[in-house]
Design a protein around this motif. Structure first.
Motif, PDB file in Angstrom:
ATOM      1  N   TYR A 136     -13.860 -23.625  -7.893  1.00 25.84           N
ATOM      2  CA  TYR A 136     -13.954 -24.879  -8.637  1.00 25.84           C
ATOM      3  C   TYR A 136     -12.928 -25.009  -9.757  1.00 25.84           C
ATOM      4  N   ALA A 137     -12.148 -23.944  -9.989  1.00 28.99           N
ATOM      5  CA  ALA A 137     -11.017 -24.038 -10.917  1.00 28.99           C
ATOM      6  C   ALA A 137      -9.701 -24.200 -10.166  1.00 28.99           C
ATOM      7  N   ASP A 138      -9.775 -24.268  -8.860  1.00 29.28           N
ATOM      8  CA  ASP A 138      -8.567 -24.380  -8.047  1.00 29.28           C
ATOM      9  C   ASP A 138      -7.905 -25.744  -8.234  1.00 29.28           C
ATOM     10  N   PRO A 139      -6.598 -25.793  -8.429  1.00 28.95           N
ATOM     11  CA  PRO A 139      -5.923 -27.088  -8.604  1.00 28.95           C
ATOM     12  C   PRO A 139      -6.163 -28.058  -7.457  1.00 28.95           C
ATOM     13  N   GLY A 140      -6.328 -27.554  -6.264  1.00 32.25           N
ATOM     14  CA  GLY A 140      -6.594 -28.434  -5.132  1.00 32.25           C
ATOM     15  C   GLY A 140      -7.901 -29.174  -5.287  1.00 32.25           C
ATOM     16  N   PHE A 141      -8.898 -28.511  -5.860  1.00 33.69           N
ATOM     17  CA  PHE A 141     -10.168 -29.187  -6.123  1.00 33.69           C
ATOM     18  C   PHE A 141      -9.987 -30.238  -7.208  1.00 33.69           C
ATOM     19  N   GLY A 142      -9.154 -29.921  -8.203  1.00 34.86           N
ATOM     20  CA  GLY A 142      -8.860 -30.912  -9.238  1.00 34.86           C
ATOM     21  C   GLY A 142      -8.160 -32.134  -8.682  1.00 34.86           C
ATOM     22  N   GLU A 143      -7.271 -31.932  -7.724  1.00 35.21           N
ATOM     23  CA  GLU A 143      -6.566 -33.057  -7.109  1.00 35.21           C
ATOM     24  C   GLU A 143      -7.540 -33.930  -6.312  1.00 35.21           C
ATOM     25  N   ALA A 144      -8.473 -33.303  -5.600  1.00 34.66           N
ATOM     26  CA  ALA A 144      -9.481 -34.071  -4.858  1.00 34.66           C
ATOM     27  C   ALA A 144     -10.343 -34.880  -5.811  1.00 34.66           C
ATOM     28  N   THR A 145     -10.704 -34.274  -6.943  1.00 35.59           N
ATOM     29  CA  THR A 145     -11.491 -34.981  -7.956  1.00 35.59           C
ATOM     30  C   THR A 145     -10.735 -36.195  -8.469  1.00 35.59           C
ATOM     31  N   ALA A 146      -9.456 -36.030  -8.737  1.00 34.69           N
ATOM     32  CA  ALA A 146      -8.638 -37.140  -9.253  1.00 34.69           C
ATOM     33  C   ALA A 146      -8.557 -38.282  -8.240  1.00 34.69           C
ATOM     34  N   ARG A 147      -8.505 -37.949  -6.961  1.00 36.31           N
ATOM     35  CA  ARG A 147      -8.432 -38.998  -5.938  1.00 36.31           C
ATOM     36  C   ARG A 147      -9.730 -39.793  -5.875  1.00 36.31           C
ATOM     37  N   ALA A 154     -19.948 -44.059  -7.347  1.00 37.03           N
ATOM     38  CA  ALA A 154     -20.128 -43.632  -8.738  1.00 37.03           C
ATOM     39  C   ALA A 154     -21.132 -42.481  -8.808  1.00 37.03           C
ATOM     40  N   GLY A 155     -22.152 -42.511  -7.954  1.00 34.82           N
ATOM     41  CA  GLY A 155     -23.118 -41.427  -7.904  1.00 34.82           C
ATOM     42  C   GLY A 155     -22.583 -40.175  -7.237  1.00 34.82           C
ATOM     43  N   ILE A 156     -21.613 -40.335  -6.352  1.00 30.69           N
ATOM     44  CA  ILE A 156     -20.982 -39.197  -5.678  1.00 30.69           C
ATOM     45  C   ILE A 156     -20.039 -38.446  -6.608  1.00 30.69           C
ATOM     46  N   LEU A 157     -19.367 -39.158  -7.493  1.00 31.72           N
ATOM     47  CA  LEU A 157     -18.293 -38.583  -8.303  1.00 31.72           C
ATOM     48  C   LEU A 157     -18.704 -37.404  -9.186  1.00 31.72           C
ATOM     49  N   PRO A 158     -19.853 -37.409  -9.870  1.00 29.39           N
ATOM     50  CA  PRO A 158     -20.156 -36.277 -10.758  1.00 29.39           C
ATOM     51  C   PRO A 158     -20.138 -34.912 -10.083  1.00 29.39           C
ATOM     52  N   CYS A 159     -20.526 -34.836  -8.826  1.00 33.65           N
ATOM     53  CA  CYS A 159     -20.493 -33.542  -8.143  1.00 33.65           C
ATOM     54  C   CYS A 159     -19.068 -32.996  -8.089  1.00 33.65           C
ATOM     55  N   PHE A 160     -18.092 -33.846  -7.938  1.00 35.40           N
ATOM     56  CA  PHE A 160     -16.694 -33.431  -8.010  1.00 35.40           C
ATOM     57  C   PHE A 160     -16.301 -33.098  -9.450  1.00 35.40           C
ATOM     58  N   TRP A 161     -16.455 -34.086 -10.309  1.00 32.42           N
ATOM     59  CA  TRP A 161     -15.861 -34.031 -11.647  1.00 32.42           C
ATOM     60  C   TRP A 161     -16.528 -32.987 -12.534  1.00 32.42           C
ATOM     61  N   VAL A 162     -17.857 -32.902 -12.498  1.00 30.88           N
ATOM     62  CA  VAL A 162     -18.563 -31.915 -13.312  1.00 30.88           C
ATOM     63  C   VAL A 162     -18.203 -30.504 -12.868  1.00 30.88           C
ATOM     64  N   TYR A 163     -18.140 -30.271 -11.570  1.00 26.47           N
ATOM     65  CA  TYR A 163     -17.782 -28.937 -11.087  1.00 26.47           C
ATOM     66  C   TYR A 163     -16.348 -28.577 -11.472  1.00 26.47           C
ATOM     67  N   TRP A 164     -15.458 -29.544 -11.437  1.00 27.38           N
ATOM     68  CA  TRP A 164     -14.080 -29.291 -11.854  1.00 27.38           C
ATOM     69  C   TRP A 164     -14.044 -28.918 -13.329  1.00 27.38           C
ATOM     70  N   GLU A 165     -14.774 -29.638 -14.176  1.00 21.64           N
ATOM     71  CA  GLU A 165     -14.800 -29.300 -15.600  1.00 21.64           C
ATOM     72  C   GLU A 165     -15.427 -27.925 -15.824  1.00 21.64           C
TER      73      GLU A 165
END
Length: 220
Positions: free
Chosen positions: A163-174, A130-141
């Motif tokens: 950080y707007a790349d769809p591949g980064f968004g897919e990693a965030t979703a996973r 849960a602490g790891i996730l914001p680095c993914f999700w916030v950067y994607w947003e």
């Protein structure tokens, strides 16, 4: 709603504060001072080295093969991004090998990485991811928010595109899916601790950009 949907709504004021930051506004219009971006790049390099370790620990503690693979891949990507900073962004923005060698983490960078290390060492797997996730999700947003309004040409276009790349968004979703899975199987107490970890890491994301904009150093 899922755990991630719920906590994402809960931290909406923090997310708005991040998107409203002058660092990101000026990065979007291309006017951000190179000195502030160099400060950010050096600190981000130090952060990513420790973030990769947190991801590797999450991989080792993960209960399923898919989670182990996802977090180990994430650790690999974090190391690769750190190396890319030296090869591309550092060269473009005048960060010399000597500057990189002498760089030390600021109070915010050290606080953020120490927080993640503490989660990895002393708290549950669920809290850690849960602490790891914001680095993914916030950067994607942030990437998705900046990309449509970014000036062109823009000296920071490569960062925005990353950080707007769809591949980064897919990693965030996973990673989100793994956090939701862990939360669904957790006790109410663990879910509450996961919320705290996510919220604190999101606060650190705001603080990280704020400190870069101000080019923060140790006060003493």
């Amino acid at each position: 709603m899922s755990f991630c949907d719920t906590i994402w709504q809960d931290v909406a004021p923090l997310r708005r504060a991040i998107l409203d930051q002058p660092f990101l506004a000026e990065l979007a219009d291309g006017s951000l001072a190179p000195e502030s971006f160099r400060h950010y790049m050096l600190q981000d390099s130090l952060y990513l080295a420790e973030y990769a370790r947190a991801l590797a620990i999450a991989s080792a503690r993960a209960p399923t093969a898919s989670a182990r693979l996802e977090f180990s891949d994430g650790a690999k990507v974090a190391v690769q991004v750190e190396q890319a900073l030296h090869q591309a962004f550092f060269a473009k923005f005048g960060v010399t090998p000597e500057m990189a060698r002498k760089a030390e983490p600021t109070p915010v960078c050290l606080g953020y990485t120490s927080y993640l290390t503490g989660l990895a060492a002393t708290r549950s797997y669920e809290e850690l991811i849960a602490g790891i996730l914001p680095c993914f999700w916030v950067y994607w947003e942030v990437g998705c928010d900046i990309k449509p309004r970014a000036a062109s040409p823009n000296p920071y276009a490569a960062w925005i595109d990353t950080y707007a790349d769809p591949g980064f968004g897919e990693a965030t979703a996973r990673v989100r899916a793994l956090v939701d899975e862990a939360a669904a199987n957790a006790t109410p107490a663990i879910r509450a601790a996961m919320e705290t970890a996510f919220r604190n890491a999101t606060r650190y994301e705001w603080m990280f950009w704020d400190s870069a904009y101000r080019r923060e150093t140790w006060p003493i």
